[in-house]
Design a protein around this motif. Structure first.
Motif, PDB file in Angstrom:
ATOM      1  N   HIS A   1      43.222  44.317  45.745  1.00 60.98           N
ATOM      2  CA  HIS A   1      42.245  43.307  46.149  1.00 60.98           C
ATOM      3  C   HIS A   1      40.807  43.761  45.949  1.00 60.98           C
ATOM      4  O   HIS A   1      39.909  42.926  45.783  1.00 60.98           O
TER       5      HIS A   1
ATOM      6  N   PRO B   1      38.951  45.171  43.474  1.00 61.10           N
ATOM      7  CA  PRO B   1      38.147  44.769  42.312  1.00 61.10           C
ATOM      8  C   PRO B   1      37.962  43.252  42.184  1.00 61.10           C
ATOM      9  O   PRO B   1      37.230  42.804  41.299  1.00 61.10           O
ATOM     10  N   VAL B   2      38.630  42.475  43.049  1.00 60.85           N
ATOM     11  CA  VAL B   2      38.598  41.017  42.920  1.00 60.85           C
ATOM     12  C   VAL B   2      37.543  40.443  43.865  1.00 60.85           C
ATOM     13  O   VAL B   2      37.702  40.497  45.084  1.00 60.85           O
ATOM     14  N   PRO B   3      36.450  39.902  43.331  1.00 63.58           N
ATOM     15  CA  PRO B   3      35.413  39.333  44.196  1.00 63.58           C
ATOM     16  C   PRO B   3      35.928  38.119  44.957  1.00 63.58           C
ATOM     17  O   PRO B   3      36.604  37.266  44.374  1.00 63.58           O
ATOM     18  N   GLY B   4      35.627  38.078  46.249  1.00 70.89           N
ATOM     19  CA  GLY B   4      35.877  36.861  47.000  1.00 70.89           C
ATOM     20  C   GLY B   4      37.151  36.786  47.800  1.00 70.89           C
ATOM     21  O   GLY B   4      37.438  35.744  48.389  1.00 70.89           O
TER      22      GLY B   4
ATOM     23  N   CYS C   1      38.067  38.371  50.676  1.00 69.73           N
ATOM     24  CA  CYS C   1      37.749  38.210  52.103  1.00 69.73           C
ATOM     25  C   CYS C   1      37.052  36.874  52.347  1.00 69.73           C
ATOM     26  O   CYS C   1      37.338  36.184  53.329  1.00 69.73           O
TER      27      CYS C   1
END
Length: 213
Positions: A165, A167-170, A172
């Motif tokens: 999770h 490296p994946v923006p957004g 949270c």
């Protein structure tokens, strides 16, 4: 020589808006928001960009067209990064202004909670410090700290974030926006790298679990 400007259509504007707000495309794909509701939300932005009045019906049509033309592969599957969900009930939040905080007494309280193996979360901000724990314990502690604001009937919902999770923006933000779309008010939010905890009022527990589990 005469130059003709390429006409920018409502569909173009809507596609650009959705591209710049990827959560909404995901929410549409998940059925959390329908096209007409989203059209009403973004109508002022689209009308302002077009420089003229634009109907909700026209935007709804453009959103439906965008949904049919876009491929699911272009959307981020945020749900794949959402893991187990844990619930802690019967909590209270004690919030103390930094100017009123007696650090020695506060940390003695935290140590006592840890000895009792009670559920405890402590956050220190710039202007306030918060202590979250069982209602009975917080009610007693709050009497020792002037200027304290205490919230009761709180439930803590912890979402475990799966590997990959980071490296994946957004990811949270996706969790928080899902709760916002259900009109769930967040009393407090904390995180510890691979998990995110939201604190909400007890009456919103079922609604929160429905969209997170």
């Amino acid at each position: 020589m005469i130059y003709f400007n390429q006409m920018i259509t409502i569909t173009d504007r809507v596609k650009t808006w959705v591209t710049e707000h990827p959560f909404h495309a995901t929410f549409m794909a998940d059925g959390l928001i329908n096209a007409s509701a989203l059209a009403r939300l973004i109508q002022p932005d689209i009308a302002n960009q077009m420089g003229e009045a634009v109907t909700v019906e026209a935007i709804t049509l453009a959103l439906n067209r965008y949904g049919k033309d876009s491929h699911s592969a272009t959307l981020v599957d945020f749900d794949r990064y959402i893991g187990e969900v844990s619930v802690q009930s019967g909590l209270s939040i004690m919030t103390i202004p930094q100017v009123d905080l007696n650090s020695d007494e506060f940390f003695r309280a935290i140590m006592e909670l840890q000895k009792q193996q009670e559920y405890t979360i402590y956050t220190r901000g710039i202007w306030h410090t918060a202590l979250i724990g069982k209602k009975e314990v917080i009610s007693t502690l709050s009497q020792s700290f002037p200027g304290t604001i205490t919230s009761h009937d709180i439930v803590g919902i912890t979402v475990k974030l799966k590997p990959g999770h980071l490296p994946v923006p957004g990811v949270c933000a996706y969790v928080l926006q899902k709760l916002a779309h259900r009109n769930i008010n967040l009393q407090e939010v904390t995180s510890s790298h691979n998990e995110l905890t939201v604190f909400i009022h007890r009456i919103d527990t079922n609604k929160a679990l429905e969209c997170l589990v």
